[in-house]
Design a protein around this motif. Structure first.
Motif, PDB file in Angstrom:
ATOM      1  N   THR A 179       1.133  -1.302  -0.083  1.00  0.00           N
ATOM      2  CA  THR A 179       0.065   0.157  -0.259  1.00  0.00           C
ATOM      3  C   THR A 179       0.590   1.129   0.376  1.00  0.00           C
ATOM      4  O   THR A 179       0.763   1.935  -0.905  1.00  0.00           O
ATOM      5  CB  THR A 179      -1.058   0.411   1.509  1.00  0.00           C
ATOM      6  OG1 THR A 179      -1.538  -1.366   1.316  1.00  0.00           O
ATOM      7  CG2 THR A 179      -2.322   1.262   1.064  1.00  0.00           C
ATOM      8  N   ALA A 180       1.779   1.406   1.040  1.00  0.00           N
ATOM      9  CA  ALA A 180       2.275   2.385   1.017  1.00  0.00           C
ATOM     10  C   ALA A 180       3.460   2.760  -0.414  1.00  0.00           C
ATOM     11  O   ALA A 180       3.633   4.118  -1.079  1.00  0.00           O
ATOM     12  CB  ALA A 180       3.298   2.231   1.921  1.00  0.00           C
ATOM     13  N   VAL A 181       4.355   1.431  -0.896  1.00  0.00           N
ATOM     14  CA  VAL A 181       4.747   1.751  -2.166  1.00  0.00           C
ATOM     15  C   VAL A 181       4.316   2.003  -3.331  1.00  0.00           C
ATOM     16  O   VAL A 181       4.687   3.210  -4.016  1.00  0.00           O
ATOM     17  CB  VAL A 181       6.002   0.152  -1.951  1.00  0.00           C
ATOM     18  CG1 VAL A 181       6.594   0.726  -3.910  1.00  0.00           C
ATOM     19  CG2 VAL A 181       6.567   0.874  -1.260  1.00  0.00           C
ATOM     20  N   GLY A 182       3.111   1.689  -3.388  1.00  0.00           N
ATOM     21  CA  GLY A 182       2.463   1.958  -4.660  1.00  0.00           C
ATOM     22  C   GLY A 182       1.671   3.494  -4.843  1.00  0.00           C
ATOM     23  O   GLY A 182       1.238   3.524  -5.516  1.00  0.00           O
ATOM     24  N   PHE A 183       0.473   2.683  -3.093  1.00  0.00           N
ATOM     25  CA  PHE A 183       0.305   4.731  -3.303  1.00  0.00           C
ATOM     26  C   PHE A 183       1.219   5.718  -3.504  1.00  0.00           C
ATOM     27  O   PHE A 183       1.063   7.145  -3.887  1.00  0.00           O
ATOM     28  CB  PHE A 183      -0.103   5.213  -1.541  1.00  0.00           C
ATOM     29  CG  PHE A 183      -0.739   6.393  -1.739  1.00  0.00           C
ATOM     30  CD1 PHE A 183      -2.787   6.623  -2.059  1.00  0.00           C
ATOM     31  CD2 PHE A 183       0.190   7.333  -1.090  1.00  0.00           C
ATOM     32  CE1 PHE A 183      -2.578   7.769  -2.060  1.00  0.00           C
ATOM     33  CE2 PHE A 183      -0.935   9.136  -1.136  1.00  0.00           C
ATOM     34  CZ  PHE A 183      -2.338   8.817  -1.570  1.00  0.00           C
ATOM     35  N   GLY A 184       2.976   5.838  -3.135  1.00  0.00           N
ATOM     36  CA  GLY A 184       4.235   7.018  -3.244  1.00  0.00           C
ATOM     37  C   GLY A 184       4.348   6.704  -4.833  1.00  0.00           C
ATOM     38  O   GLY A 184       4.003   7.711  -5.280  1.00  0.00           O
ATOM     39  N   PRO A 190      -4.691  -0.198 -10.720  1.00  0.00           N
ATOM     40  CA  PRO A 190      -4.749  -1.380 -10.768  1.00  0.00           C
ATOM     41  C   PRO A 190      -3.901  -3.032 -10.187  1.00  0.00           C
ATOM     42  O   PRO A 190      -3.840  -3.940 -10.367  1.00  0.00           O
ATOM     43  CB  PRO A 190      -5.381  -2.518 -12.539  1.00  0.00           C
ATOM     44  CG  PRO A 190      -4.837  -1.179 -12.793  1.00  0.00           C
ATOM     45  CD  PRO A 190      -4.446  -0.079 -11.922  1.00  0.00           C
ATOM     46  N   VAL A 191      -3.028  -2.784 -10.966  1.00  0.00           N
ATOM     47  CA  VAL A 191      -2.251  -4.294 -10.494  1.00  0.00           C
ATOM     48  C   VAL A 191      -1.421  -3.778  -8.464  1.00  0.00           C
ATOM     49  O   VAL A 191      -1.942  -4.693  -7.676  1.00  0.00           O
ATOM     50  CB  VAL A 191      -0.120  -3.667 -10.813  1.00  0.00           C
ATOM     51  CG1 VAL A 191       0.507  -4.212 -10.387  1.00  0.00           C
ATOM     52  CG2 VAL A 191      -0.656  -3.268 -12.264  1.00  0.00           C
ATOM     53  N   VAL A 192      -1.259  -2.506  -8.365  1.00  0.00           N
ATOM     54  CA  VAL A 192      -1.398  -1.748  -6.464  1.00  0.00           C
ATOM     55  C   VAL A 192      -2.952  -2.594  -6.425  1.00  0.00           C
ATOM     56  O   VAL A 192      -3.029  -3.267  -5.045  1.00  0.00           O
ATOM     57  CB  VAL A 192      -1.433  -0.420  -6.425  1.00  0.00           C
ATOM     58  CG1 VAL A 192      -0.988  -0.272  -4.984  1.00  0.00           C
ATOM     59  CG2 VAL A 192      -0.113  -0.175  -7.020  1.00  0.00           C
ATOM     60  N   ALA A 193      -3.979  -2.329  -6.605  1.00  0.00           N
ATOM     61  CA  ALA A 193      -5.146  -2.806  -5.995  1.00  0.00           C
ATOM     62  C   ALA A 193      -5.294  -3.783  -6.182  1.00  0.00           C
ATOM     63  O   ALA A 193      -5.697  -4.224  -4.824  1.00  0.00           O
ATOM     64  CB  ALA A 193      -6.566  -2.336  -6.312  1.00  0.00           C
ATOM     65  N   VAL A 194      -4.799  -5.093  -6.672  1.00  0.00           N
ATOM     66  CA  VAL A 194      -5.326  -6.623  -6.569  1.00  0.00           C
ATOM     67  C   VAL A 194      -3.654  -6.695  -5.964  1.00  0.00           C
ATOM     68  O   VAL A 194      -4.377  -7.512  -5.500  1.00  0.00           O
ATOM     69  CB  VAL A 194      -4.253  -6.658  -8.170  1.00  0.00           C
ATOM     70  CG1 VAL A 194      -4.403  -8.546  -8.555  1.00  0.00           C
ATOM     71  CG2 VAL A 194      -6.143  -6.321  -9.147  1.00  0.00           C
ATOM     72  N   ALA A 195      -2.444  -5.950  -5.732  1.00  0.00           N
ATOM     73  CA  ALA A 195      -1.905  -6.683  -4.447  1.00  0.00           C
ATOM     74  C   ALA A 195      -1.850  -6.891  -3.394  1.00  0.00           C
ATOM     75  O   ALA A 195      -2.135  -7.501  -2.559  1.00  0.00           O
ATOM     76  CB  ALA A 195      -0.744  -6.304  -5.280  1.00  0.00           C
TER      77      ALA A 195
END
Length: 164
Positions: free
Chosen positions: A112-117, A136-141
Motif C-alpha cells: 500500500t505504501a509503495v504503491g500509493f507513493g 489496478p496492479v497495486v489494488a489487486v496486490a
C-alpha cells in the motif's frame, strides 16, 4: 480397569473434538461476505487512485472527497460494530494476536505504501496514463494480501494459535 481407561480416553477425545468444532465455528466469523469484498475492492481502487482523482478533479472537489472518505470510514466502523453485536463473537482486533496473519498484513501495508507513493510520484510528474496502469496492479496486490490475511487469521483461530 481397562474399560475405565478406554472410557476416559474416549471422553477426552470427545472433549477435544468439541473444542476443535467450537474453534471452527468461531473461525467462520473472521470471513466477510462476497458483497463486502466487492465493495472493498472498489473502494481500494478509489483510495489507491486518490492522487489521480485529485489531479483530474482539481482543488475544487477536494472538500467533497474528504467528506466522502470520512463517511466511508465511519460506515466501516459501524459495519464492524454491528457485525460484532449481531454475531456475539468478539475476536481480538490486534493483528499481533494472529501470528500466521502478521506477515501478510505487513506485506499489505508495504504494498500500500509503495504503491500509493509510486502513484503520487507519477501524478506529480504528469504521468497520469502510467499511474492509471499502475493503479489496478497495486489494488489487486493489496486485495490479495488482505484476503490472505483473513485466511491466515481463520487458520490461526481453527488451530488455537490466537493470543489475547
Amino acid at each position: 480397569m481397562e474399560n475405565e481407561s478406554n472410557a476416559s480416553g474416549r471422553d477426552q477425545l470427545g472433549q477435544l473434538d468439541q473444542v476443535a468444532d467450537a474453534r471452527r465455528r468461531i473461525a467462520t466469523h473472521v470471513g466477510f461476505s462476497t458483497a463486502y469484498w466487492v465493495v472493498y475492492g472498489v473502494l481500494l481502487v478509489v483510495l489507491a487512485g486518490l492522487p489521480i482523482w485529485m489531479d483530474l478533479l482539481g482543488a475544487d472537489y477536494s472538500a467533497y472527497l474528504s467528506w466522502g472518505f470520512a463517511v466511508i470510514a465511519i460506515g466501516s466502523a459501524f459495519f464492524t460494530a454491528a457485525r460484532r453485536r449481531r454475531s456475539g463473537v468478539y475476536l481480538p482486533k490486534r493483528i499481533g494476536s494472529y501470528p500466521g496473519a502478521r506477515p501478510f498484513w505487513l506485506a499489505a501495508l508495504g504494498i500500500t505504501a509503495v504503491g500509493f507513493g509510486a502513484i503520487a510520484v507519477l501524478v506529480r510528474y504528469q504521468q497520469q496514463g502510467i499511474a492509471l496502469l499502475v493503479l489496478p496492479v497495486v489494488a489487486v496486490a493489496v486485495f490479495t494480501a488482505q484476503v490472505k490475511t483473513r485466511a491466515a487469521m481463520r487458520r490461526d483461530l481453527e488451530e488455537g494459535r490466537v493470543r489475547p
